[in-house]
Design a protein around this motif. Structure first.
Motif, short mmCIF file in Angstrom:
data_model
loop_
_atom_site.label_atom_id
_atom_site.label_comp_id
_atom_site.label_asym_id
_atom_site.label_seq_id
_atom_site.Cartn_x
_atom_site.Cartn_y
_atom_site.Cartn_z
N LYS A 153 8.84 4.69 -7.44
CA LYS A 153 9.01 3.28 -7.79
C LYS A 153 10.48 2.89 -7.80
N HIS B 263 11.72 2.75 -4.17
CA HIS B 263 11.22 1.55 -3.49
C HIS B 263 12.00 0.30 -3.87
N GLU C 166 4.96 5.78 2.13
CA GLU C 166 5.86 4.76 1.60
C GLU C 166 5.49 3.36 2.08
N GLU D 32 2.44 2.16 0.27
CA GLU D 32 2.74 1.74 -1.10
C GLU D 32 3.42 0.37 -1.12
N LEU D 33 4.29 0.12 -0.14
CA LEU D 33 4.97 -1.16 -0.09
C LEU D 33 4.01 -2.30 0.28
N ARG E 107 14.25 1.24 3.51
CA ARG E 107 12.93 0.77 3.92
C ARG E 107 12.51 -0.43 3.08
N ALA E 108 12.79 -0.38 1.79
CA ALA E 108 12.47 -1.51 0.91
C ALA E 108 13.27 -2.75 1.30
N PHE F 227 11.73 -4.09 4.40
CA PHE F 227 10.40 -4.59 4.08
C PHE F 227 10.46 -5.94 3.37
#
Length: 212
Positions: A192, A195, A31, A34-35, A200-201, A204
């Motif tokens: 997607k 996220h 993850e 990907e971010l 976490r997103a 982030f």
């Protein structure tokens, strides 16, 4: 280089070069990777560099994230990004919280999150239906430099606990967590879509705004 954000807080900017992802959790590594992908960061996992997992002795998500980030930065001489996250269930007084991974531990020391989910469900049944199903995920991200400087950010997503577990996407407690406003669990959700809203997103996005 440091800059002030819109709130007047001073943040150090992350320059080009390698960034250690201070985790041995394959789901988190995926993850976070990907971010980070859109920002062209050259990442390497702590495991690939032979960095062991430190004992998590902190009493909060941020404290544990900072502990792990500093540990990897000190051993590698590179900036290191660490995540500490967990599931907080209102009916259980916020547990398992920072002990989310430990609730999934078996007698041999391995982790089985299906067992962790069963323990959450059993404890919620003991609490009774009147205690409700409200829950939230928390994620703390800490970015540490070898000179000791550290930046930390925390994100959260609210939802409810569902049973039985649904879906085989995601990892950890995702199959029993249904975010507010959605009819499916994180375990059923396309990466997607997750996220775009996850704890976490959220953390982030705060990190990116401050240090990238």
């Amino acid at each position: 280089m440091t800059e002030r954000d819109s709130h007047g807080l001073l943040h150090r900017k992350l320059g080009p070069g390698k960034l250690v992802i201070a985790s041995h959790n394959k789901g988190k590594l995926r993850e976070i990777g990907e971010l980070l992908a859109p920002y062209g960061i050259d990442t390497v996992s702590a495991g690939a560099l032979g960095v062991p997992e430190p004992e998590e002795t902190g009493t909060s998500f941020v404290a544990n994230a900072e502990l792990k980030a500093r540990f990897s930065a000190d051993l590698t001489g590179l900036p290191a990004l660490a995540d500490d996250s967990g599931l907080c269930v209102e009916a259980l007084g916020g547990e398992p919280g920072i002990f989310s991974a430990r609730w999934a531990e078996l007698e041999d020391g391995s982790r089985d999150f299906m067992e962790g989910m069963r323990r959450v469900h059993a404890r919620m049944q003991e609490a009774g239906e009147g205690a409700g199903h409200d829950a939230h995920f928390v994620c703390a991200l800490a970015l540490a430099w070898p000179d000791g400087h550290i930046e930390s950010f925390e994100g959260r997503v609210d939802g409810i606990i569902t049973w039985p577990p649904r879906g085989n996407r995601g990892f950890g407690y995702d199959p029993i967590f249904q975010p507010l406003g959605h009819g499916i669990s994180f375990g059923e959700m396309e990466p997607k879509a997750k996220h775009a809203m996850s704890h976490r997103a959220d953390a982030f996005a705060k990190l990116v705004s401050a240090v990238f």
